[in-house]
Design an enzyme around this catalytic site. Structure first.
Site, mmCIF file in Angstrom:
data_model
loop_
_atom_site.group_PDB
_atom_site.id
_atom_site.type_symbol
_atom_site.label_atom_id
_atom_site.label_comp_id
_atom_site.label_asym_id
_atom_site.label_seq_id
_atom_site.Cartn_x
_atom_site.Cartn_y
_atom_site.Cartn_z
ATOM 1 N N LYS A 193 -43.687 68.324 109.465
ATOM 2 C CA LYS A 193 -44.639 68.906 108.506
ATOM 3 C C LYS A 193 -44.125 68.735 107.082
ATOM 4 O O LYS A 193 -43.128 69.340 106.705
ATOM 5 C CB LYS A 193 -44.854 70.393 108.764
ATOM 6 N N GLU A 265 -31.004 73.191 105.889
ATOM 7 C CA GLU A 265 -30.524 72.663 104.606
ATOM 8 C C GLU A 265 -31.216 73.484 103.541
ATOM 9 O O GLU A 265 -32.413 73.351 103.331
ATOM 10 C CB GLU A 265 -30.908 71.194 104.456
ATOM 11 N N CYS A 299 -32.037 70.357 95.246
ATOM 12 C CA CYS A 299 -31.285 71.420 95.906
ATOM 13 C C CYS A 299 -29.841 71.452 95.422
ATOM 14 O O CYS A 299 -29.246 72.508 95.290
ATOM 15 C CB CYS A 299 -31.335 71.224 97.401
ATOM 16 N N GLU A 396 -31.079 80.454 92.172
ATOM 17 C CA GLU A 396 -31.571 79.091 92.047
ATOM 18 C C GLU A 396 -32.887 79.100 91.260
ATOM 19 O O GLU A 396 -33.829 79.799 91.631
ATOM 20 C CB GLU A 396 -31.813 78.518 93.446
HETATM 21 P P1 NAP Z 1 -39.810 76.395 100.931
HETATM 22 O O1 NAP Z 1 -40.799 77.254 100.274
HETATM 23 O O2 NAP Z 1 -38.767 77.028 101.734
HETATM 24 O O3 NAP Z 1 -40.624 75.367 101.792
HETATM 25 C C1 NAP Z 1 -40.034 74.362 102.568
HETATM 26 C C2 NAP Z 1 -40.983 73.991 103.685
HETATM 27 O O4 NAP Z 1 -41.146 75.101 104.576
HETATM 28 C C3 NAP Z 1 -42.390 73.654 103.216
HETATM 29 O O5 NAP Z 1 -42.896 72.647 104.033
HETATM 30 C C4 NAP Z 1 -43.098 74.962 103.435
HETATM 31 O O6 NAP Z 1 -44.473 74.842 103.548
HETATM 32 C C5 NAP Z 1 -42.498 75.423 104.722
HETATM 33 N N1 NAP Z 1 -42.619 76.853 104.983
HETATM 34 C C6 NAP Z 1 -42.874 77.867 104.116
HETATM 35 N N2 NAP Z 1 -42.886 79.044 104.770
HETATM 36 C C7 NAP Z 1 -42.620 78.782 106.063
HETATM 37 C C8 NAP Z 1 -42.486 79.571 107.232
HETATM 38 N N3 NAP Z 1 -42.595 80.889 107.196
HETATM 39 N N4 NAP Z 1 -42.191 78.975 108.396
HETATM 40 C C9 NAP Z 1 -42.032 77.643 108.449
HETATM 41 N N5 NAP Z 1 -42.160 76.845 107.395
HETATM 42 C C10 NAP Z 1 -42.449 77.396 106.202
HETATM 43 O O7 NAP Z 1 -39.055 75.499 99.893
HETATM 44 P P2 NAP Z 1 -39.707 74.650 98.740
HETATM 45 O O8 NAP Z 1 -40.045 75.566 97.635
HETATM 46 O O9 NAP Z 1 -40.736 73.736 99.262
HETATM 47 O O10 NAP Z 1 -38.469 73.720 98.375
HETATM 48 C C11 NAP Z 1 -37.506 74.117 97.513
HETATM 49 C C12 NAP Z 1 -36.282 74.603 98.241
HETATM 50 O O11 NAP Z 1 -35.771 73.616 99.115
HETATM 51 C C13 NAP Z 1 -35.158 74.917 97.291
HETATM 52 O O12 NAP Z 1 -34.547 76.120 97.638
HETATM 53 C C14 NAP Z 1 -34.200 73.760 97.490
HETATM 54 O O13 NAP Z 1 -32.886 74.066 97.154
HETATM 55 C C15 NAP Z 1 -34.362 73.474 98.922
HETATM 56 N N6 NAP Z 1 -33.925 72.116 99.274
HETATM 57 C C16 NAP Z 1 -32.774 71.948 99.994
HETATM 58 C C17 NAP Z 1 -32.319 70.686 100.304
HETATM 59 C C18 NAP Z 1 -31.055 70.499 101.094
HETATM 60 O O14 NAP Z 1 -30.837 69.418 101.607
HETATM 61 N N7 NAP Z 1 -30.193 71.484 101.236
HETATM 62 C C19 NAP Z 1 -33.039 69.560 99.896
HETATM 63 C C20 NAP Z 1 -34.188 69.759 99.152
HETATM 64 C C21 NAP Z 1 -34.633 71.035 98.860
HETATM 65 P P3 NAP Z 1 -45.383 74.708 102.229
HETATM 66 O O15 NAP Z 1 -44.498 74.674 101.042
HETATM 67 O O16 NAP Z 1 -46.049 73.457 102.455
HETATM 68 O O17 NAP Z 1 -46.271 75.886 102.223
#
Ligand code: NAP
Ligand code: MG
Length: 813
Positions: A193, A265, A299, A396
């Site tokens: 997804k 991650e 990230c 963050e």
């Molecule tokens: P996010 O809000 O956690 O979303 C990540 C993914 O999870 C999206 O596809 C999101 O869907 C989905 N999601 C949201 N709520 C969920 C739930 N309850 N159950 C299952 N899936 C759910 O993160 P983001 O704002 O998109 O991305 C930013 C974050 O990612 C930052 O904290 C960044 O540091 C982290 N990141 C980490 C890495 C790494 O390798 N460590 C790499 C890149 C990014 P939707 O957003 O589509 O609603």
């Protein structure tokens, strides 16, 4: 008349836009409306809701995609399940060809992929063209290689099954590559997804898969967080997630006790440390790359600048001057440095953080540069003068906002760098190689870049320490997220987790009143036995339980054979403190040579063997097993100590063959303090099989022996006492296993928990570990043959005892 130099200096860049026309044609071909990609077909569910994906640089609608519900998610998982058996049986050398074909086709469609990525996400075309898409291809080539080698190099492993993968919006294609390539290389099938803000490149990628892969191997479903949640609860064998720590926590709890494998991650607040002797101009360019790459939506962004006080003013001055020259604008313009923020909501969050920083006393700097009138652009931002504890320093921000702190000494630099709950990456700048590498070894982070930043390659693992998650992507270590030992079936624990939202109850322990003494006579003697209640073993000393209660130990016939201390929270806290001190104190256990640790393990083995007969008797007495079987257990325990004495100096890591000119070294660092709850089967061997790998690899441990048969463990501290094991390296707390583990899981200074008790206890351990995202390893109450070398020792144990740090050191000009 102006000189040529003046003309050159004042010359404006002309726009050099990349054309969106091929992308628009592709979107139009699909009528700008996409279904779900299941079994190599586009599925348009009846009555489905659609949501829009926009171009954040001009806020135009790009296309609509389906909001998949549980039914569609289940259909995709069923497709992946249907494809699994034959994909898993497909020889690795054949799977390698499929991955190779994908890599080739990514390259053939390089431009289309890059332009669409920039349009959907807002990132500069220079980045999507030169970084995201080439790395996507690189991952498929790299893992095509591991598919090729799997049958010979990974013969003790098998695929995990159907994998649900959830990715964020900041690197839509790259995250997809990180997830899909190793998974399918190892014979798994996937349902992925993408994030709701950026689903389009994943859908374009499916058209590459469609022509290459058998149906059902890769399925892509779109939707928001609810779709993600539905995927997590679907019939999958593993969840691989990249995203925020907040959602990671939800997923840890949602999958607790289910036996689904999980890798997370998560977020970061990575330090960028500049020492006084660094090449300051180089470091300024480094900062630009660290925090303004991808608009800071990275990230591992170097978002906390930590600069030595005596060069701080000069450095900040240079940095501000550099910021005045940054170009923010149309992502498709090849000459811009920063594109648009992905979404309005995200833009507002970033802006809110800047306001918070200012309200916390920060001095705000934003360069006076031109931004386009329309679109979600944000100025590169610097906040100085904040307290290290300020929220803007700790949290963050995930945008183009840098906070800056200063330090005086290298020790202080490392302290500041580690003053965070995250541990994803770090960048260290110094021309003094000793200083730089010393800091790199002390900073707790999964990737450390020396005199460079944001280096990525498929051949190197990437992932976090602490609340940045667990599991690695990339490199050989990334494979183990998609593999299971060959002997192990998918764990199906005999316990149904309580419904969501139900408070978990982990039984409170009420100390039992010990029986009053009865006159016990030693065998054939007329004198009473010498009363002996084994104590606990904390910090190298025998100590009485804090609560002054004891637990009665029975033999197999129900007769009282002894009493042990009934530990409580305080005992656990003392033990953790001792373990923590032993880990850090100079020279801490982790800092000793592998040779030294191996000598000590051999010595333990020697001393255990010297008391072989006594340990055999004890096992017979506690378990009622035959003497022969008890003898086999003690012999196996001695042998196991030899095994880890061997491994103590042979698991340090390796040099990774990345694209960096220089060295990329994967170091297998200890986890830190490991809390270990031992199984009831094999009271001695179970204990040794878990203690030995942990301490061999430099961890210090708090051991909770089998509650039923604790006496082998309490006898064992006398062996430890005579074997030169420094105090605090091994601590033993007896008592109610569940109760003690609960305190361990909740303890901030415990880095990892290994739990080999019941299915219910495993659920609780996984659930509670979410509070600070501890890494856990649980047995789900399922049998493991501790006597066998296949199940009772080896790589699985070493893997759990370590976390990989990749240190990148460029060399040459
Ligand atoms: P996010 O809000 O956690 O979303 C990540 C993914 O999870 C999206 O596809 C999101 O869907 C989905 N999601 C949201 N709520 C969920 C739930 N309850 N159950 C299952 N899936 C759910 O993160 P983001 O704002 O998109 O991305 C930013 C974050 O990612 C930052 O904290 C960044 O540091 C982290 N990141 C980490 C890495 C790494 O390798 N460590 C790499 C890149 C990014 P939707 O957003 O589509 O609603
Ligand atoms: Mg979009």
């Amino acid at each position: 008349m102006s000189t040529l130099l003046e003309i050159f200096k004042t010359m404006e860049y002309g726009p050099a836009p990349e054309s969106p026309s091929a992308v628009n044609a592709w979107l139009d071909e699909h009528n700008r409306k996409f279904g779900l990609f299941i079994n190599n077909e586009w599925v348009m569910p009846k009555g489905a809701k659609y949501f829009a994906s926009h171009n954040p640089s001009n806020e135009e609608l790009l296309a609509e995609t389906v909001q998949a519900g549980q039914k569609e998610v289940d259909a995709a998982v069923a497709a992946a399940r249907g494809a699994f058996e034959s994909w898993n049986k497909t020889p690795g050398v054949v799977r390698a060809r499929y991955l190779y074909a994908i890599a080739r086709n990514v390259q053939k469609h390089h431009r289309l992929l890059a332009v669409l990525e920039s349009m959907d996400n807002g990132k500069p075309i220079r980045e999507s063209r030169d970084i995201d898409v080439p790395l996507l291809a690189r991952h498929f080539y790299y893992y095509a290689g591991w598919a090729q080698l799997m049958e010979t190099e990974l013969r003790d492993y098998q695929s995990v099954g159907v994998v649900g993968q959830i990715i964020p919006w900041n690197f839509p294609l790259l995250m997809l590559g990180w997830k899909i390539a190793p998974a399918i290389a190892m014979g798994n099938t996937v349902v992925l997804k993408p994030a709701e803000f950026t689903p389009l490149t994943a859908l374009l990628f499916t058209e590459i898969c469609q022509g290459i892969l058998p149906p059902g191997v890769v399925n892509i479903i779109t939707g928001d967080g609810r779709t993600g949640a539905a995927l997590v609860s679907a019939e999958v064998d593993k969840i691989a997630f990249t995203g925020s720590t907040e959602v990671g926590r939800i997923l840890r709890r949602q999958t607790a006790g289910s036996g689904k494998k999980l890798s997370l991650e998560l977020g970061g607040k990575s330090p960028f440390v500049v020492f006084e002797d660094a090449d300051l101009d180089g470091a300024v360019e480094g900062v630009v790359d660290a925090i303004w790459f991808n608009q800071g939506q990275v990230c591992c962004a170097g978002s906390r600048l930590i600069v030595q006080e005596n060069v701080a003013a000069k450095f900040i001055h240079k940095l501000k001057a550099r910021m005045e020259h940054m170009r923010v604008g149309d992502p498709l313009d090849k000459a811009i440095d920063m594109g648009a923020i992905v979404d309005q909501s995200q833009w507002e969050t970033v802006d809110q953080w800047v306001k918070t920083g200012v309200s916390e006393g920060a001095e705000l700097f934003q360069p006076d540069i031109k931004l386009p009138e329309k679109g979600l652009f944000y100025r590169p931002t610097l906040l100085t003068g904040l307290d290290p504890a300020a929220a803007a320093v700790q949290e963050e921000i995930f945008g183009p906002v840098l906070v800056s702190l200063t330090f005086r000494t290298p020790t202080e630099a490392v302290e500041l760098a580690n003053n965070t709950r995250y541990g994803l990456a770090a960048s260290v700048w110094s021309d003094n190689i000793n200083l730089a590498l010393d800091a790199a070894s002390k900073i707790k982070a999964g990737s450390v870049w020396v005199n460079c930043t944001n280096q990525f390659d498929a051949a190197s693992g990437f992932g976090g320490y602490r609340e940045s998650g667990f599991g690695r992507e990339g490199g050989k270590e990334g494979l183990f997220e998609y593999l299971r030992p060959k002997w192990m079936e998918r764990p199906r624990p005999d316990f149904t987790p309580p419904a969501e939202g139900t408070k978990t109850t982990w039984g409170e322990h009420v100390p039992a009143r010990p029986p009053m003494p009865s006159t016990q006579r030693a065998n054939g003697s007329d004198k009473p036995r010498v009363d002996r209640t084994p104590k606990m073993y904390i910090g190298g000393k025998q100590v009485r339980p804090d609560g002054n209660y004891t637990l009665t130990v029975l033999d197999s016939g129900g007769e009282v054979i002894g009493q042990v201390g009934d530990g409580n929270r305080k005992d656990i806290r003392d033990a953790v403190e001792a373990a923590h001190a032993a880990h850090l104190s100079k020279p801490g256990w982790a800092m000793r040579h592998g040779y030294n640790r191996s000598q000590i393990l051999y010595f333990i083995a020697e001393n255990l063997d010297a008391r072989n007969a006594e340990f055999v008797e004890r096992i017979v007495e506690m378990t009622g097993r035959t003497r022969k079987s008890a003898q086999a257990e003690v012999d196996a325990a001695v042998e196991r100590l030899f095994t880890y004495a061997a491994w103590a100096d042979k698991y340090g890591g390796e040099v990774q063959e990345t694209t960096l000119r220089g060295l990329t070294v994967a170091v297998n660092e200890p986890m830190g303090v490991v809390g270990i709850a031992c199984p009831d089967e094999y009271p001695l061997l179970g204990f040794i099989s878990l203690m030995a790998p942990a301490i061999a690899r430099g961890n210090t441990v708090v051991m909770i022996p089998s509650q039923k048969h604790p006496l082998s463990a309490t006898d064992f501290y006398q062996v430890l006492d005579t074997s030169d094991v420094p105090g605090g390296v091994v601590n033993i707390v007896t008592g109610d296993r569940e109760h003690l583990v609960k305190t361990l899981v909740q303890h901030e200074d415990v880095d990892s928990i290994w739990y080999f008790g019941s299915a219910k206890g495993s659920y609780h351990v996984e659930y509670e570990s979410a509070a600070n995202m501890k890494r856990t390893w649980v047995g789900y109450g399922l049998p493991r043959d501790w006597m066998s070398r296949e199940q009772g020792e080896g790589h699985e144990f070493l893997h759990e005892a370590t976390q990989v740090k990749n240190i990148w050191v460029p060399t040459g000009e």
